[in-house]
Design a protein around this motif. Structure first.
Motif, PDB file in Angstrom:
ATOM      1  N   ASP A  54       4.742   2.673   8.794  1.00  0.00           N
ATOM      2  CA  ASP A  54       4.573   4.126   8.640  1.00  0.00           C
ATOM      3  C   ASP A  54       5.914   4.835   8.797  1.00  0.00           C
ATOM      4  N   ALA A  55       6.720   4.386   9.755  1.00  0.00           N
ATOM      5  CA  ALA A  55       8.025   5.020   9.976  1.00  0.00           C
ATOM      6  C   ALA A  55       8.949   4.799   8.787  1.00  0.00           C
TER       7      ALA A  55
ATOM      8  N   GLY B 104      10.255   8.546   2.129  1.00  0.00           N
ATOM      9  CA  GLY B 104       9.535   9.543   1.341  1.00  0.00           C
ATOM     10  C   GLY B 104       8.371   8.987   0.559  1.00  0.00           C
ATOM     11  N   HIS B 105       7.774   7.898   1.047  1.00  0.00           N
ATOM     12  CA  HIS B 105       6.613   7.329   0.358  1.00  0.00           C
ATOM     13  C   HIS B 105       5.314   7.765   1.028  1.00  0.00           C
TER      14      HIS B 105
ATOM     15  N   SER C  97       0.829  -1.213   0.000  1.00  0.00           N
ATOM     16  CA  SER C  97       0.000   0.000   0.000  1.00  0.00           C
ATOM     17  C   SER C  97       0.857   1.254   0.000  1.00  0.00           C
ATOM     18  N   ALA C  98       2.048   1.140   0.622  1.00  0.00           N
ATOM     19  CA  ALA C  98       2.965   2.282   0.674  1.00  0.00           C
ATOM     20  C   ALA C  98       3.900   2.334  -0.527  1.00  0.00           C
ATOM     21  N   GLY C  99       3.724   1.399  -1.457  1.00  0.00           N
ATOM     22  CA  GLY C  99       4.562   1.378  -2.649  1.00  0.00           C
ATOM     23  C   GLY C  99       5.965   0.863  -2.412  1.00  0.00           C
ATOM     24  N   LEU C 100       6.142   0.017  -1.377  1.00  0.00           N
ATOM     25  CA  LEU C 100       7.458  -0.514  -1.042  1.00  0.00           C
ATOM     26  C   LEU C 100       7.521  -2.018  -1.302  1.00  0.00           C
ATOM     27  N   GLY C 101       8.734  -2.524  -1.522  1.00  0.00           N
ATOM     28  CA  GLY C 101       8.915  -3.943  -1.787  1.00  0.00           C
ATOM     29  C   GLY C 101       8.787  -4.789  -0.534  1.00  0.00           C
TER      30      GLY C 101
END
Length: 330
Positions: free
Chosen positions: A322-323, A329-330, A229-233
């Motif tokens: 979240d951290a 920067g996402h 959801s945060a666009g991270l792998g």
């Protein structure tokens, strides 16, 4: 202890289990039981805890490294045969972080060349490869019950699984001063017995292991959804392999900066492992150099282990993700 051996062998779908005093002792005795000794070579990976290579050296053999698959952090099977020599006697895949190595091709290569397969399953209690429990797929499987493991003792403990009655008999002799019977020492053995108290504790905890594993997998799935959801792998899960998430490791290009940022927000993380074995000063005499295993070195520079344990609260998982998203920067 004997009761725990029987129960853990059944849990691993193995015929025999031999309890010892640590995971390192398990690796050491498995190599000896397999007949590995001075002048022999054992193929393994450099991206692992140092005990994997150390145990090979304990028996006088030489660890010969191959690189890892970047998605799974486990042995790249395509490199095995290129690393083999006339002295190769065994392959030791590592089920790192709780995800099994690609065992079918490893076993096939070993059988074709007459090699022993010793599974380093120290972090993979209950993990499965195509429906088979790790520790029952190769010739011998080695487990650690260090307190921080998915199944941890109240101190140090370990165990070897095998389907070979001959290997099991040899292991039982080796762990107890080489005794075949009291005060009759037929080989040079070791004081590697598991304490009975540890066996009693592990018997009780084994009954809860599947529930703890389900909780870890649930937490990992939640992490995965939050990171996506945060666009991270997210960590890779390979087809046909069931991960038990001893470690939930993400990758970050500026890992050290990210770790400091998380620490400043009160979030503890770990690095498993910051220096591959082939670049450790203790093993410099093996003759390896930087860039010999680029995937292992890249992983060592990028991996960051996030909080993961069965009782991990949902709000803590949100706080971690979240951290990280804020920091990146996402």
């Amino acid at each position: 202890m004997a009761a725990f051996e029987t129960e853990f062998a059944t849990y691993c779908q193995a015929a025999h289990a031999v309890a010892v005093n640590s995971g390192t002792s398990a690796l050491h005795l498995a190599l000896l039981a397999a007949g590995i000794g001075p002048g022999d070579e054992v193929i393994t990976v450099p991206f692992t805890f140092v005990a994997t290579a150390a145990a090979i050296r304990y028996v006088g053999a030489k660890p010969v490294f191959v690189d890892i698959e970047p998605a799974s952090f486990t042995m790249d099977v395509k490199q095995i045969e290129g690393a083999m020599t006339s002295r190769t006697r065994a392959i030791m895949p590592v089920h790192l972080y709780g995800q099994p190595a690609d065992m079918d091709p490893i076993v096939e290569i070993a059988r074709r060349h007459g090699l022993i397969v010793i599974e380093d399953a120290a972090q993979a209690h209950g993990a499965e490869y195509k429906g088979r429990r790790v520790g029952s797929i190769g010739d011998l499987g080695c487990f650690s019950f260090y307190p921080g493991k998915n199944l941890g003792a109240y101190g140090e403990a370990g165990l070897i699984t095998t389907n070979s009655p001959e290997h099991a008999h040899t292991l039982r002799i080796l762990r107890n001063w080489g005794e075949e019977r009291r005060y009759h020492h037929i080989v040079q053995g070791f004081n590697y017995r598991m304490e009975g108290l540890q066996g009693a504790i592990l018997r009780v905890k084994l009954r809860h292991l599947d529930a703890w594993t389900r909780a870890r997998r649930g937490h990992a799935a939640h992490y995965d959804s939050l990171f996506r959801s945060a666009g991270l792998g997210v960590p890779g899960i390979m087809p046909g392999r069931s991960h038990v998430y001893h470690v939930y490791a993400i990758r970050a290009r500026h890992r050290d900066d990210l770790q400091r940022t998380l620490s400043n927000r009160g979030i503890n993380t770990g690095i498993h492992y910051p220096i591959p074995v082939h670049l450790q000063k203790a093993h410099a005499d093996l003759g390896y150099a930087p860039n010999d295993f680029p995937q292992a070195e890249k992983a060592a520079a990028e991996v960051l282990s996030l909080p993961m344990y069965p009782e991990l609260p949902e709000d803590a998982r949100h706080e971690v993700v979240d951290a990280i998203a804020d920091a990146l920067g996402h």
